[in-house]
Write a protein that holds these residues in place. Structure first.
Motif, PDB file in Angstrom:
ATOM      1  N   TRP A  44       1.336  -0.923   0.176  1.00 20.84           N
ATOM      2  CA  TRP A  44       0.325   0.144  -0.296  1.00 20.84           C
ATOM      3  C   TRP A  44       0.556   1.683   0.544  1.00 20.84           C
ATOM      4  CZ3 TRP A  44      -4.938   0.055   2.414  1.00 20.84           C
ATOM      5  CH2 TRP A  44      -6.057   1.277   2.743  1.00 20.84           C
ATOM      6  N   ASP A  78       0.654   6.088  -0.764  1.00 16.97           N
ATOM      7  CA  ASP A  78       0.068   6.663  -0.742  1.00 16.97           C
ATOM      8  C   ASP A  78      -0.853   7.240  -2.092  1.00 16.97           C
ATOM      9  OD1 ASP A  78      -0.926   9.495   0.276  1.00 16.97           O
ATOM     10  OD2 ASP A  78       0.708  10.295   0.719  1.00 16.97           O
ATOM     11  N   ALA A 122       2.411   4.535  -6.128  1.00 10.52           N
ATOM     12  CA  ALA A 122       2.624   3.178  -6.672  1.00 10.52           C
ATOM     13  C   ALA A 122       2.961   3.049  -8.019  1.00 10.52           C
ATOM     14  CB  ALA A 122       1.004   2.249  -6.769  1.00 10.52           C
ATOM     15  N   ILE A 162      -4.641   0.504  -9.048  1.00 13.83           N
ATOM     16  CA  ILE A 162      -3.470  -0.905  -8.955  1.00 13.83           C
ATOM     17  C   ILE A 162      -2.211  -0.409  -9.892  1.00 13.83           C
ATOM     18  CG2 ILE A 162      -3.527  -2.961  -8.815  1.00 13.83           C
ATOM     19  CD1 ILE A 162      -6.138  -2.696  -7.238  1.00 13.83           C
ATOM     20  N   MET A 202      -0.383  -1.198  -4.344  1.00 13.78           N
ATOM     21  CA  MET A 202      -1.555   0.185  -4.897  1.00 13.78           C
ATOM     22  C   MET A 202      -2.014   1.947  -4.120  1.00 13.78           C
ATOM     23  SD  MET A 202      -5.274  -0.960  -2.887  1.00 13.78           S
ATOM     24  CE  MET A 202      -4.889   0.031  -0.708  1.00 13.78           C
ATOM     25  N   ASN A 203      -1.994   2.676  -5.073  1.00  6.37           N
ATOM     26  CA  ASN A 203      -2.070   3.669  -4.253  1.00  6.37           C
ATOM     27  C   ASN A 203      -3.268   3.750  -3.547  1.00  6.37           C
ATOM     28  OD1 ASN A 203      -0.021   5.545  -5.560  1.00  6.37           O
ATOM     29  ND2 ASN A 203      -1.041   5.523  -7.310  1.00  6.37           N
ATOM     30  N   GLY A 204      -3.242   3.911  -1.909  1.00  3.02           N
ATOM     31  CA  GLY A 204      -4.470   3.704  -1.389  1.00  3.02           C
ATOM     32  C   GLY A 204      -4.722   4.597  -0.374  1.00  3.02           C
ATOM     33  N   HIS A 239      -2.180   3.259   5.610  1.00  2.64           N
ATOM     34  CA  HIS A 239      -1.393   2.366   6.206  1.00  2.64           C
ATOM     35  C   HIS A 239      -0.035   2.194   5.103  1.00  2.64           C
ATOM     36  CE1 HIS A 239      -4.956   0.481   7.911  1.00  2.64           C
ATOM     37  NE2 HIS A 239      -5.380   0.881   6.271  1.00  2.64           N
TER      38      HIS A 239
END
Length: 150
Positions: free
Chosen positions: A8, A10, A13, A42, A55-57, A61
């Motif tokens: 994960w 920010d 990615a 993703i 993943m750019n979430g 996290h």
């Protein structure tokens, strides 16, 4: 069934994926799922045959050094090349570990390290462990000299 590492990020990615496949031989971006605005959501890559998904979430996290990618290389030149490239904008750590500019932890290790760390002579392996704990970037010659008692 398949097993895949999932990381994960920010918002970096795609940039990280591009950097990683440039640095690790036999690597490629295999797929990118994009948001309607065109930004990456993703990114799937293979690093020398290992599947990893980035993943750019968002910031919920952050990456930590509790998980890392280990790259085992055959020469000091490769240790030096990867170490220098991955620490650019990142932070060197201890015992061959570093954190890259995206926050991902890596260990750049020479192929002979397990042999030196798990040899039949406990005194030799202890000497390698002692020297290893004093290093940031690993130096194959120094580790071998410690094993050989030089």
């Amino acid at each position: 069934m398949s097993v895949n590492t999932f990381l994960w990020f920010d918002s970096e990615a795609e940039q990280a994926a591009t950097r990683y496949v440039e640095l690790v031989a036999n690597s490629r971006i295999t797929d990118i799922a994009r948001h309607p605005d065109g930004s990456a959501f993703i990114v799937s890559i293979e690093l020398d045959g290992q599947s990893i998904t980035l993943m750019n979430g968002g910031p919920g996290h952050p990456l930590t050094d509790a998980a890392s990618i280990q790259v085992v290389v055959d020469s000091q030149e490769e240790v030096d090349r990867l170490w220098d490239a991955l620490t650019e904008g990142g932070t060197p750590g201890n015992c061959g570990w570093l954190t890259d500019r995206y926050g991902l932890s890596w260990q750049v290790a020479p192929a002979g390290l397990p042999e030196l760390m798990m040899g039949d002579d406990p005194a030799k392996t202890a000497a390698v462990g002692t020297v290893l704990r004093t290093m940031s970037k690993l130096d194959i010659k120094v580790l071998r000299d410690a094993y050989d008692g030089a």
